[in-house]
Design an enzyme around this catalytic site. Structure first.
Site, mmCIF file in Angstrom:
data_model
loop_
_atom_site.group_PDB
_atom_site.id
_atom_site.type_symbol
_atom_site.label_atom_id
_atom_site.label_comp_id
_atom_site.label_asym_id
_atom_site.label_seq_id
_atom_site.Cartn_x
_atom_site.Cartn_y
_atom_site.Cartn_z
ATOM 1 N N LEU A 7 31.658 45.415 28.697
ATOM 2 C CA LEU A 7 31.204 44.090 28.279
ATOM 3 C C LEU A 7 30.207 43.523 29.285
ATOM 4 O O LEU A 7 29.270 42.817 28.923
ATOM 5 C CB LEU A 7 32.414 43.155 28.151
ATOM 6 C CG LEU A 7 32.145 41.715 27.718
ATOM 7 C CD1 LEU A 7 31.665 41.678 26.272
ATOM 8 C CD2 LEU A 7 33.410 40.863 27.879
ATOM 9 N N ALA A 8 30.428 43.821 30.569
ATOM 10 C CA ALA A 8 29.545 43.344 31.646
ATOM 11 C C ALA A 8 29.662 44.308 32.814
ATOM 12 O O ALA A 8 30.674 44.986 32.985
ATOM 13 C CB ALA A 8 29.930 41.934 32.077
ATOM 14 N N SER A 9 28.600 44.357 33.636
ATOM 15 C CA SER A 9 28.589 45.283 34.766
ATOM 16 C C SER A 9 27.915 44.634 35.960
ATOM 17 O O SER A 9 26.912 43.935 35.813
ATOM 18 C CB SER A 9 27.834 46.567 34.384
ATOM 19 O OG SER A 9 27.775 47.463 35.466
ATOM 20 N N ALA A 10 28.483 44.846 37.150
ATOM 21 C CA ALA A 10 27.902 44.339 38.395
ATOM 22 C C ALA A 10 28.024 45.417 39.461
ATOM 23 O O ALA A 10 28.496 46.524 39.192
ATOM 24 C CB ALA A 10 28.588 43.052 38.833
ATOM 25 N N VAL B 6 29.917 45.735 42.118
ATOM 26 C CA VAL B 6 31.243 46.089 42.629
ATOM 27 C C VAL B 6 32.186 46.508 41.512
ATOM 28 O O VAL B 6 33.036 47.371 41.703
ATOM 29 C CB VAL B 6 31.843 44.905 43.421
ATOM 30 C CG1 VAL B 6 33.300 45.140 43.756
ATOM 31 C CG2 VAL B 6 31.046 44.676 44.707
ATOM 32 N N GLN C 182 33.053 46.491 36.846
ATOM 33 C CA GLN C 182 32.581 46.214 35.502
ATOM 34 C C GLN C 182 33.778 45.865 34.620
ATOM 35 O O GLN C 182 34.927 46.098 34.982
ATOM 36 C CB GLN C 182 31.765 47.363 34.927
ATOM 37 C CG GLN C 182 32.490 48.615 34.562
ATOM 38 C CD GLN C 182 31.495 49.681 34.058
ATOM 39 O OE1 GLN C 182 30.332 49.738 34.461
ATOM 40 N NE2 GLN C 182 31.963 50.546 33.171
ATOM 41 N N LYS D 212 38.987 44.229 34.271
ATOM 42 C CA LYS D 212 37.967 44.370 35.311
ATOM 43 C C LYS D 212 38.375 45.530 36.211
ATOM 44 O O LYS D 212 39.501 45.560 36.731
ATOM 45 C CB LYS D 212 37.862 43.078 36.118
ATOM 46 C CG LYS D 212 36.738 43.055 37.134
ATOM 47 C CD LYS D 212 36.649 41.672 37.786
ATOM 48 C CE LYS D 212 35.482 41.567 38.751
ATOM 49 N NZ LYS D 212 35.357 40.201 39.336
ATOM 50 N N ASP E 231 32.271 29.831 43.333
ATOM 51 C CA ASP E 231 31.211 30.682 42.779
ATOM 52 C C ASP E 231 30.899 30.249 41.344
ATOM 53 O O ASP E 231 30.824 31.077 40.444
ATOM 54 C CB ASP E 231 31.654 32.150 42.817
ATOM 55 C CG ASP E 231 30.479 33.118 42.679
ATOM 56 O OD1 ASP E 231 29.335 32.708 42.946
ATOM 57 O OD2 ASP E 231 30.709 34.284 42.299
#
Length: 543
Positions: A129-132, A134, A136, A152, A286
């Protein structure tokens, strides 16, 4: 260092030099061995002289990968350390990295939970669904109750990459600290703070605990919703929590189409922030637009949704008191009070001249307060304060840095939603009410009652405590003598290291010049220069 680390070290150095970042260190701060060594690397010249120094720094970090991107993002919040142009440019860094294979994510989850995916989850989507950099995120359903969830998962093999880069960054920081003594930037401390931040992000149990605490603080609140964490399924590398559906707070068009009361939403964002800080002493640090959504339900009674609680801030009672008094003094233009509070709180050294600090604050802030209050940026006031206090050697306060960053996010989001937002009018009643609760007979009596059990317990032990304190003072006097001797030994080692580094650089340059005509002599010079450099670095790294 092993060969892989030497290659990475050269890559880092060459990227920084090709972006002309050696120019960030003023020439008068560069010892002659450094200037000589830099000239010997004549093929690594600034390729982007037309760009600003901030843009060059940002592009260099982007080229060095996710560890440096996150480091740049952290530095962008350190307005107490960096000039404004560098901080603003680094704030533009984006944590964009390709996703890793969903099958690897599945294996990582199964290894962490000790069971096959099918035994715990249904409809696991291997497409992230999302990736960064550190971790995903994948979607699924819990088998036990069919609840929609997100999982996550930490990237596989990310820890060795982080450890290698952090080790090299620490070495560079030590060299900078050695070459530029009394550096206000304190590079070794900054790298250590970054290491701790990254390690916290790698432990998803910490993020789970933060989310649980924040959810408990706002239980049954109509202002903020925090998704439910399924703690039985959480591990150090896996976090499982409720999937939420909301409108991204940055999508104003979608919010308007949903009929959301944008003025009320903006004001509630401010209230949520100050409630976290002053009521709970625990705040989401954040809250950038990617981590904030708005509920589709009840658009006329809008509710914020906060995700990704990996970074949080805390304040003790004394910091809250000083902070509230500072805010109130700011907007009463009582610069003397602001200066005195900074000294009393220990945020600036005790020998700071209050009159000079007051004058500097007035010079910087008075033009800001000449505007109508509704046009004044609360976050900008804090930025100007930090920049002024930095000239008076303000001690770094990590909790205040996080708070200032969060306030900038909240104010930016609020003004995006409702440009006429008067943050001060929204915050002032809250601050004044909180201050009334902290001052006066009731507050004093409450403090006495809270401390009474402690003093009742300690009173019989007071004679022993006094004796132990006097003994410790005597012991510390002996320690001071020992530290004084260690300081002289370290000073001598550093002087030797400077000589060795300078000699090594000189021999290296001479060897390069002799290479075409005296190959054997050049080889000998190169060998000796390497020995000098290794010996010098060893002396730098010794404690």
């Amino acid at each position: 260092m092993i060969l892989r680390e030497w290659r990475r070290f050269y890559t880092i150095g060459s990227v920084l030099l090709r972006h002309g970042l050696d120019e960030l260190i003023p020439r008068h701060w560069q010892p002659w061995p450094v200037r000589l060594f830099r000239r010997s690397l004549f093929w690594l010249r600034n390729r982007y002289p037309e760009q600003s120094r901030g843009a060059r720094l940002r592009h260099a970090f982007e080229g060095l990968g996710p560890v440096f991107i996150k480091f740049g993002q952290m530095l962008s919040t350190r307005r107490d350390l960096l000039p404004p142009d560098l901080a603003e440019e680094l704030a533009m860094l984006q944590d964009r990295v390709p996703s890793f294979d969903g099958q690897l994510a599945r294996e990582q989850i199964e290894q962490a939970l000790g069971q096959p995916i099918e035994a715990l989850f249904a409809d696991f989507d291997q497409q992230p669904l999302a990736s960064a950099s550190v971790a995903q995120v994948h979607t699924a359903r819990l088998k036990e109750n069919n609840a929609e969830i997100v999982i996550k998962v930490i990237r596989p093999d990310i820890k060795p990459v982080i450890n290698d880069d952090i080790r090299l960054m620490r070495l560079c920081a030590k060299i900078v600290a050695f070459l530029i003594p009394n550096n206000r930037l304190r590079p070794v401390e900054v790298i250590e703070e970054y290491r701790r931040t990254l390690l916290d992000e790698l432990n998803l149990m910490s993020e789970a605990a933060n989310a649980i605490q924040l959810r408990r603080n706002f239980e049954n609140s109509s202002h903020l919703y925090v998704p439910l964490v399924y703690s039985d399924y959480c591990r150090e590398s896996v976090l499982v929590m409720e999937r939420i559906y909301g409108i991204p707070v940055s999508d104003r068009a979608a919010l308007e189409a949903n009929g959301t009361d944008l003025k009320l939403l903006a004001e509630r964002g401010v209230e949520v922030f100050f409630t976290q800080v002053f009521r709970d002493s625990f705040f989401h640090a954040d809250m950038h637009p990617g981590n904030v959504f708005v509920s589709y339900e009840h658009p006329h009674d809008p509710q914020w949704i906060g995700i990704d609680c990996g970074i949080v801030g805390t304040l003790n009672r004394q910091d809250k008191r000083y902070l509230a008094e500072n805010f109130l003094a700011f907007f009463n233009r009582d610069y003397r009070k602001v200066a005195e509070l900074h000294v009393q709180s220990g945020w600036v050294p005790p020998d700071t001249k209050v009159e000079e600090f007051e004058s500097a604050l007035r010079t910087v802030l008075e033009p800001i307060f000449a505007k109508p209050l509704a046009e004044i940026s609360f976050g900008q006031v804090l930025l100007n304060l930090f920049n002024t206090a930095r000239r008076f050697n303000m001690h770094v306060q990590p909790q205040l840095v996080l708070l200032q960053k969060t306030l900038l996010y909240i104010e930016g989001l609020g003004r995006h939603l409702y440009p006429q937002l008067d943050l001060w009018q929204t915050a002032k009643p809250f601050l004044e009410h909180w201050m009334r609760q902290q001052i006066g007979p009731k507050a004093a009596w409450r403090a006495i009652k809270e401390k009474a059990p402690f003093w009742a317990e300690k009173l019989p032990d007071m004679p022993d405590l006094i004796y132990d304190t006097l003994t410790q003072v005597q012991h510390q006097q002996h320690m001071v003598k020992g530290l004084y001797q260690q300081y002289h030994q370290q000073h001598r080692r550093h002087a030797q290291a400077r000589f060795l580094l300078g000699a090594g650089a000189t021999l290296l340059l001479g060897s390069i010049l002799l290479l075409p005509t005296h190959e054997q002599l050049a080889s000998a010079g190169l060998t000796i220069s390497i020995i000098c450099w290794l010996n010098g670095w060893w002396k730098i790294s010794r404690r």
